[in-house]
Structures are given as C-alpha cells and as structure tokens.
Design a protein around this motif. Structure first.
Motif, PDB file in Angstrom:
ATOM      1  N   VAL A 176      10.341   5.536   7.059  1.00  0.00           N
ATOM      2  CA  VAL A 176       8.995   5.079   6.717  1.00  0.00           C
ATOM      3  C   VAL A 176       8.962   3.551   6.717  1.00  0.00           C
ATOM      4  N   LEU A 177      10.026   2.941   6.221  1.00  0.00           N
ATOM      5  CA  LEU A 177      10.098   1.471   6.235  1.00  0.00           C
ATOM      6  C   LEU A 177      10.217   0.952   7.663  1.00  0.00           C
ATOM      7  N   ARG A 178      10.976   1.655   8.484  1.00  0.00           N
ATOM      8  CA  ARG A 178      11.072   1.248   9.897  1.00  0.00           C
ATOM      9  C   ARG A 178       9.705   1.317  10.570  1.00  0.00           C
ATOM     10  N   SER A 199       0.836  -1.206   0.000  1.00  0.00           N
ATOM     11  CA  SER A 199       0.000   0.000   0.000  1.00  0.00           C
ATOM     12  C   SER A 199       0.869   1.253   0.000  1.00  0.00           C
ATOM     13  N   LEU A 200       1.954   1.220   0.778  1.00  0.00           N
ATOM     14  CA  LEU A 200       2.902   2.333   0.830  1.00  0.00           C
ATOM     15  C   LEU A 200       3.540   2.551  -0.544  1.00  0.00           C
ATOM     16  N   LEU A 201       4.008   1.461  -1.170  1.00  0.00           N
ATOM     17  CA  LEU A 201       4.623   1.556  -2.488  1.00  0.00           C
ATOM     18  C   LEU A 201       3.631   2.092  -3.516  1.00  0.00           C
ATOM     19  N   ARG A 202       2.415   1.571  -3.472  1.00  0.00           N
ATOM     20  CA  ARG A 202       1.386   1.971  -4.433  1.00  0.00           C
ATOM     21  C   ARG A 202       1.067   3.464  -4.304  1.00  0.00           C
ATOM     22  N   ALA A 203       0.964   3.963  -3.084  1.00  0.00           N
ATOM     23  CA  ALA A 203       0.673   5.382  -2.862  1.00  0.00           C
ATOM     24  C   ALA A 203       1.813   6.251  -3.406  1.00  0.00           C
ATOM     25  N   ALA A 204       3.043   5.857  -3.132  1.00  0.00           N
ATOM     26  CA  ALA A 204       4.196   6.617  -3.634  1.00  0.00           C
ATOM     27  C   ALA A 204       4.266   6.535  -5.155  1.00  0.00           C
ATOM     28  N   LYS A 242      -2.839 -14.978  -3.847  1.00  0.00           N
ATOM     29  CA  LYS A 242      -2.178 -15.142  -2.558  1.00  0.00           C
ATOM     30  C   LYS A 242      -1.469 -13.845  -2.213  1.00  0.00           C
ATOM     31  N   ILE A 243      -1.357 -13.569  -0.944  1.00  0.00           N
ATOM     32  CA  ILE A 243      -0.641 -12.386  -0.473  1.00  0.00           C
ATOM     33  C   ILE A 243       0.843 -12.551  -0.792  1.00  0.00           C
ATOM     34  N   ALA A 244       1.452 -11.469  -1.280  1.00  0.00           N
ATOM     35  CA  ALA A 244       2.875 -11.476  -1.601  1.00  0.00           C
ATOM     36  C   ALA A 244       3.529 -10.274  -0.914  1.00  0.00           C
ATOM     37  N   ILE A 245       4.239 -10.540   0.144  1.00  0.00           N
ATOM     38  CA  ILE A 245       4.945  -9.477   0.866  1.00  0.00           C
ATOM     39  C   ILE A 245       6.267  -9.231   0.135  1.00  0.00           C
ATOM     40  N   PRO A 246       6.520  -7.992  -0.291  1.00  0.00           N
ATOM     41  CA  PRO A 246       7.753  -7.709  -1.046  1.00  0.00           C
ATOM     42  C   PRO A 246       9.005  -8.068  -0.248  1.00  0.00           C
ATOM     43  N   ALA A 247       9.940  -8.714  -0.931  1.00  0.00           N
ATOM     44  CA  ALA A 247      11.230  -9.041  -0.318  1.00  0.00           C
ATOM     45  C   ALA A 247      11.980  -7.750  -0.012  1.00  0.00           C
ATOM     46  N   ASP A 248      12.895  -7.796   0.954  1.00  0.00           N
ATOM     47  CA  ASP A 248      13.643  -6.607   1.346  1.00  0.00           C
ATOM     48  C   ASP A 248      14.324  -5.932   0.157  1.00  0.00           C
ATOM     49  N   ARG A 249      15.019  -6.711  -0.666  1.00  0.00           N
ATOM     50  CA  ARG A 249      15.753  -6.134  -1.796  1.00  0.00           C
ATOM     51  C   ARG A 249      14.801  -5.483  -2.803  1.00  0.00           C
ATOM     52  N   THR A 250      13.662  -6.113  -3.052  1.00  0.00           N
ATOM     53  CA  THR A 250      12.663  -5.538  -3.955  1.00  0.00           C
ATOM     54  C   THR A 250      12.127  -4.246  -3.363  1.00  0.00           C
ATOM     55  N   LEU A 251      11.814  -4.280  -2.087  1.00  0.00           N
ATOM     56  CA  LEU A 251      11.292  -3.104  -1.390  1.00  0.00           C
ATOM     57  C   LEU A 251      12.302  -1.958  -1.434  1.00  0.00           C
ATOM     58  N   VAL A 252      13.563  -2.262  -1.233  1.00  0.00           N
ATOM     59  CA  VAL A 252      14.615  -1.240  -1.230  1.00  0.00           C
ATOM     60  C   VAL A 252      14.759  -0.615  -2.618  1.00  0.00           C
ATOM     61  N   LYS A 253      14.783  -1.444  -3.649  1.00  0.00           N
ATOM     62  CA  LYS A 253      14.924  -0.917  -5.006  1.00  0.00           C
ATOM     63  C   LYS A 253      13.768   0.015  -5.354  1.00  0.00           C
ATOM     64  N   LEU A 254      12.550  -0.406  -5.049  1.00  0.00           N
ATOM     65  CA  LEU A 254      11.383   0.418  -5.357  1.00  0.00           C
ATOM     66  C   LEU A 254      11.342   1.672  -4.484  1.00  0.00           C
ATOM     67  N   ALA A 255      11.638   1.518  -3.205  1.00  0.00           N
ATOM     68  CA  ALA A 255      11.631   2.666  -2.292  1.00  0.00           C
ATOM     69  C   ALA A 255      12.679   3.691  -2.712  1.00  0.00           C
ATOM     70  N   SER A 256      13.801   3.231  -3.204  1.00  0.00           N
ATOM     71  CA  SER A 256      14.853   4.136  -3.639  1.00  0.00           C
ATOM     72  C   SER A 256      14.391   4.979  -4.821  1.00  0.00           C
ATOM     73  N   VAL A 257      13.788   4.356  -5.812  1.00  0.00           N
ATOM     74  CA  VAL A 257      13.309   5.083  -6.991  1.00  0.00           C
ATOM     75  C   VAL A 257      12.136   5.983  -6.636  1.00  0.00           C
ATOM     76  N   LEU A 258      11.268   5.502  -5.734  1.00  0.00           N
ATOM     77  CA  LEU A 258      10.081   6.272  -5.350  1.00  0.00           C
ATOM     78  C   LEU A 258      10.370   7.288  -4.240  1.00  0.00           C
ATOM     79  N   ARG A 259      11.626   7.338  -3.810  1.00  0.00           N
ATOM     80  CA  ARG A 259      12.078   8.299  -2.793  1.00  0.00           C
ATOM     81  C   ARG A 259      11.331   8.168  -1.471  1.00  0.00           C
TER      82      ARG A 259
END
Length: 172
Positions: free
Chosen positions: A84-86, A20-25, A62-79
């Motif tokens: 916020v992740l903490r 939800s956080l990624l989608r909003a960003a 099925k629910i898919a919780i993003p892996a840390d590395r995937t989350l980091v890559k997307l969070a980095s591009v989406l600033r």
C-alpha cells in the motif's frame, strides 16, 4: 489554479495521500491517538500531525508529509501492508515496513518458542514432583489445605463479629 499538489485553488490545504491513508486506517482500527502514540513511541503531537497531514507554525497551516520512519511506525501498528505504501510512491517506507514486519515475526516466533519451552519445562517438572507422591498423600495434602483455608475464613468471620461487638457500645 493550484500552486502545489497539496493546495487547492481556493487556498485550502489538501493533506498528503499518506496522511489520508493513515487516517482511514486509524478510524477503522478503533484505537485512540494516545494508543497509537504508546504503540509507536511517537508523541501524541507527531501522531496528530501525521494523521492530519497539516502542521501549524507561527499560526499558519502548512502541509506536513510524514517522514518514512513515522510512516513505518504508524503503518506497522495500523497493519498497513508495505504494498500500500509502494502504491503511494513511498518505496523507502515500504522497504522499512517490510523489514520491520520480518523482524517482528522472527521475534514473535522466538518468543512463542521460548514460551512453549518454558511451559513444557514447567509441565515436566510438575510431573516429576507429583510422581514422588502417592495418590493418597496428594489427597491428604489437598484436604489439609482445604481445611486450612476454611479455618482462615472462619477466623476472619469471628474477628469481624468481635470487631462489631467492640465497636457497639453495650449498656452496663
């Protein structure tokens, strides 16, 4: 009664908070999924799964919780800031994002310094070369180049006229 934190009582899957956080960003960013994939090195499918938080296997969602590395890559591009992740209880991803941000800023600083050094070097070389010529010599060279450019344009115009005349059939 829900069977898991990601499933409502009517069997509707609830995406993970990270998605939800990624989608909003993502919606605020103005980027496309293809832009995100290109900017992160992830596949379009992986980006879509991370944004939706749902993966389909054998026709079942099925629910898919993003892996840390995937989350980091997307969070980095989406600033998205590491804090916020903490706040979403993704401490390891927050640490990785902070490390990536630090490395990126060091690389950026090094790249900026390299670019400034190259520009300064070119400027110094240009000053040295130009200092070898008198102002009158430089003016004469600029006029010569200007004439050569106009002559080339005139030749092109005459060639166009000649081609037009050749293309048309003149009665004899």
């Amino acid at each position: 009664m829900p069977t898991s934190p990601h499933q409502s009582s009517d069997d509707e899957l609830v995406p993970p908070a990270e998605s939800s956080l990624l989608r909003a960003a993502y919606k605020k960013s103005g980027l496309t999924v293809a832009d995100l994939a290109s900017g992160t090195g992830l596949s379009v499918g992986t980006v879509n799964i991370a944004l939706s938080g749902i993966r389909y296997r054998d026709g079942k969602a099925k629910i898919a919780i993003p892996a840390d590395r995937t989350l980091v890559k997307l969070a980095s591009v989406l600033r998205i800031h590491p804090e916020v992740l903490r706040a979403h209880d993704r401490r390891r991803a927050a640490e990785l994002l902070a490390e990536a941000s630090e490395a990126s800023s060091v690389t950026s600083i090094a790249s900026d310094l390299d670019a400034q050094a190259v520009a300064a070097g070119r400027s110094a070389l240009a000053r040295q070369v130009l200092s070898l010529f008198a102002a009158e010599e430089l003016r004469a060279e600029l006029e010569r180049r200007d004439r050569a450019e106009h002559d080339a344009i005139d030749r092109e115009a005459w060639d166009d006229v000649a081609d037009t005349l050749r293309a048309e059939q003149w009665p004899l």
